[in-house]
Write a protein that holds these residues in place. Structure first.
Motif, PDB file in Angstrom:
ATOM      1  N   ARG A   3      65.378  61.297  21.373  1.00 15.65           N
ATOM      2  CA  ARG A   3      66.589  62.073  21.100  1.00 15.65           C
ATOM      3  C   ARG A   3      66.674  62.294  19.590  1.00 15.65           C
ATOM      4  O   ARG A   3      66.885  61.357  18.824  1.00 15.65           O
ATOM      5  CB  ARG A   3      67.815  61.324  21.609  1.00 15.65           C
ATOM      6  CG  ARG A   3      69.108  62.049  21.401  1.00 15.65           C
ATOM      7  CD  ARG A   3      70.215  61.248  22.056  1.00 15.65           C
ATOM      8  NE  ARG A   3      71.503  61.562  21.510  1.00 15.65           N
ATOM      9  CZ  ARG A   3      72.504  62.036  22.224  1.00 15.65           C
ATOM     10  NH1 ARG A   3      72.351  62.233  23.509  1.00 15.65           N
ATOM     11  NH2 ARG A   3      73.657  62.281  21.663  1.00 15.65           N
ATOM     12  N   PHE A   4      66.492  63.524  19.183  1.00 19.35           N
ATOM     13  CA  PHE A   4      66.520  63.904  17.776  1.00 19.35           C
ATOM     14  C   PHE A   4      67.924  64.348  17.399  1.00 19.35           C
ATOM     15  O   PHE A   4      68.620  64.979  18.195  1.00 19.35           O
ATOM     16  CB  PHE A   4      65.544  65.060  17.518  1.00 19.35           C
ATOM     17  CG  PHE A   4      64.105  64.684  17.743  1.00 19.35           C
ATOM     18  CD1 PHE A   4      63.294  64.325  16.684  1.00 19.35           C
ATOM     19  CD2 PHE A   4      63.563  64.693  19.021  1.00 19.35           C
ATOM     20  CE1 PHE A   4      61.965  63.985  16.889  1.00 19.35           C
ATOM     21  CE2 PHE A   4      62.239  64.358  19.240  1.00 19.35           C
ATOM     22  CZ  PHE A   4      61.439  63.998  18.167  1.00 19.35           C
ATOM     23  N   GLU A   5      68.325  64.034  16.171  1.00 19.53           N
ATOM     24  CA  GLU A   5      69.629  64.445  15.663  1.00 19.53           C
ATOM     25  C   GLU A   5      69.436  65.681  14.788  1.00 19.53           C
ATOM     26  O   GLU A   5      68.471  65.770  14.032  1.00 19.53           O
ATOM     27  CB  GLU A   5      70.277  63.331  14.829  1.00 19.53           C
ATOM     28  CG  GLU A   5      70.540  62.053  15.591  1.00 19.53           C
ATOM     29  CD  GLU A   5      69.346  61.098  15.549  1.00 19.53           C
ATOM     30  OE1 GLU A   5      68.566  61.135  14.581  1.00 19.53           O
ATOM     31  OE2 GLU A   5      69.203  60.320  16.498  1.00 19.53           O
ATOM     32  N   ILE A   6      70.375  66.591  14.861  1.00 19.68           N
ATOM     33  CA  ILE A   6      70.337  67.819  14.082  1.00 19.68           C
ATOM     34  C   ILE A   6      71.527  67.809  13.118  1.00 19.68           C
ATOM     35  O   ILE A   6      72.674  67.667  13.548  1.00 19.68           O
ATOM     36  CB  ILE A   6      70.411  69.074  14.990  1.00 19.68           C
ATOM     37  CG1 ILE A   6      69.381  68.995  16.129  1.00 19.68           C
ATOM     38  CG2 ILE A   6      70.263  70.337  14.162  1.00 19.68           C
ATOM     39  CD1 ILE A   6      67.944  68.935  15.688  1.00 19.68           C
ATOM     40  N   ILE A  49      68.772  73.199   7.936  1.00 20.23           N
ATOM     41  CA  ILE A  49      68.976  72.305   9.072  1.00 20.23           C
ATOM     42  C   ILE A  49      67.981  71.159   8.948  1.00 20.23           C
ATOM     43  O   ILE A  49      66.793  71.388   8.724  1.00 20.23           O
ATOM     44  CB  ILE A  49      68.792  73.074  10.390  1.00 20.23           C
ATOM     45  CG1 ILE A  49      69.872  74.154  10.482  1.00 20.23           C
ATOM     46  CG2 ILE A  49      68.837  72.132  11.587  1.00 20.23           C
ATOM     47  CD1 ILE A  49      69.643  75.173  11.550  1.00 20.23           C
ATOM     48  N   VAL A  50      68.474  69.941   9.084  1.00 20.16           N
ATOM     49  CA  VAL A  50      67.637  68.749   8.956  1.00 20.16           C
ATOM     50  C   VAL A  50      67.532  68.082  10.321  1.00 20.16           C
ATOM     51  O   VAL A  50      68.535  67.903  11.009  1.00 20.16           O
ATOM     52  CB  VAL A  50      68.228  67.776   7.921  1.00 20.16           C
ATOM     53  CG1 VAL A  50      67.426  66.488   7.856  1.00 20.16           C
ATOM     54  CG2 VAL A  50      68.303  68.443   6.546  1.00 20.16           C
ATOM     55  N   VAL A  51      66.305  67.707  10.681  1.00 16.51           N
ATOM     56  CA  VAL A  51      66.033  67.025  11.945  1.00 16.51           C
ATOM     57  C   VAL A  51      65.698  65.576  11.638  1.00 16.51           C
ATOM     58  O   VAL A  51      64.876  65.291  10.773  1.00 16.51           O
ATOM     59  CB  VAL A  51      64.860  67.700  12.700  1.00 16.51           C
ATOM     60  CG1 VAL A  51      64.546  66.948  13.983  1.00 16.51           C
ATOM     61  CG2 VAL A  51      65.187  69.160  12.983  1.00 16.51           C
ATOM     62  N   MET A  52      66.354  64.669  12.349  1.00 17.18           N
ATOM     63  CA  MET A  52      66.144  63.225  12.154  1.00 17.18           C
ATOM     64  C   MET A  52      65.809  62.576  13.492  1.00 17.18           C
ATOM     65  O   MET A  52      66.269  63.017  14.540  1.00 17.18           O
ATOM     66  CB  MET A  52      67.416  62.565  11.603  1.00 17.18           C
ATOM     67  CG  MET A  52      67.969  63.137  10.320  1.00 17.18           C
ATOM     68  SD  MET A  52      67.151  62.547   8.847  1.00 17.18           S
ATOM     69  CE  MET A  52      67.437  60.799   8.897  1.00 17.18           C
ATOM     70  N   LEU A  53      65.021  61.522  13.401  1.00 17.92           N
ATOM     71  CA  LEU A  53      64.761  60.650  14.544  1.00 17.92           C
ATOM     72  C   LEU A  53      65.063  59.249  14.043  1.00 17.92           C
ATOM     73  O   LEU A  53      64.273  58.668  13.293  1.00 17.92           O
ATOM     74  CB  LEU A  53      63.321  60.766  15.032  1.00 17.92           C
ATOM     75  CG  LEU A  53      62.953  59.889  16.229  1.00 17.92           C
ATOM     76  CD1 LEU A  53      63.814  60.237  17.444  1.00 17.92           C
ATOM     77  CD2 LEU A  53      61.479  60.036  16.564  1.00 17.92           C
ATOM     78  N   GLY A  54      66.242  58.762  14.396  1.00 19.71           N
ATOM     79  CA  GLY A  54      66.693  57.491  13.822  1.00 19.71           C
ATOM     80  C   GLY A  54      66.875  57.657  12.327  1.00 19.71           C
ATOM     81  O   GLY A  54      67.579  58.555  11.877  1.00 19.71           O
ATOM     82  N   ASP A  55      66.185  56.819  11.542  1.00 22.00           N
ATOM     83  CA  ASP A  55      66.279  56.884  10.079  1.00 22.00           C
ATOM     84  C   ASP A  55      65.205  57.769   9.461  1.00 22.00           C
ATOM     85  O   ASP A  55      65.123  57.884   8.245  1.00 22.00           O
ATOM     86  CB  ASP A  55      66.161  55.480   9.478  1.00 22.00           C
ATOM     87  CG  ASP A  55      67.339  54.596   9.848  1.00 22.00           C
ATOM     88  OD1 ASP A  55      68.436  55.136  10.108  1.00 22.00           O
ATOM     89  OD2 ASP A  55      67.171  53.366   9.872  1.00 22.00           O
ATOM     90  N   THR A  56      64.374  58.400  10.287  1.00 23.45           N
ATOM     91  CA  THR A  56      63.250  59.187   9.792  1.00 23.45           C
ATOM     92  C   THR A  56      63.584  60.672   9.781  1.00 23.45           C
ATOM     93  O   THR A  56      63.957  61.247  10.811  1.00 23.45           O
ATOM     94  CB  THR A  56      62.002  58.959  10.684  1.00 23.45           C
ATOM     95  OG1 THR A  56      61.703  57.566  10.694  1.00 23.45           O
ATOM     96  CG2 THR A  56      60.815  59.743  10.177  1.00 23.45           C
TER      97      THR A  56
END
Length: 105
Positions: A3-6, A49-56
């Motif tokens: 689950r990626f955060e946007i 737009i920045v895509v994150m996976l947890g802290d990455t």
């Protein structure tokens, strides 16, 4: 599935699983699931737009984009182009496997 955060301007605006992709191009795309902070008019051509996976933070050469077709087609899609760090195959092994299987058939 991951689950990626946007994010837009350090504000969480949604999530995605990047269900689809093109491993050869380093592209991933999928359904965008907006948070209550998301508004259709907040995305402009100049938006970062920045895509994150947890802290990455997921870095890419082509950036990330949201295509909002909700009013017309009932869906919103997010794409990230040219994923280069972490490596594409580490983030999306299922896309890589599908790409390789295409050559075996």
């Amino acid at each position: 599935m991951k689950r990626f955060e946007i994010y837009l301007d350090d504000q969480l605006i949604g999530h995605t699983a990047f269900e689809n992709g093109d491993a050869a191009m380093g592209v991933a795309f999928g359904r965008f699931l907006p948070t209550s902070a998301y508004r259709r008019d907040m995305i402009t051509e100049d938006s970062v737009i920045v895509v994150m996976l947890g802290d990455t933070t997921i870095r890419s050469t082509g950036g990330a984009y949201i295509e909002d077709y909700f009013e017309e087609m009932g869906e919103i899609e997010v794409a990230i182009l040219g994923v280069d760090c972490p490596p594409y195959n580490a983030l999306f092994p299922e896309h890589e496997a599908a790409y390789e299987a295409g050559f075996r058939n």
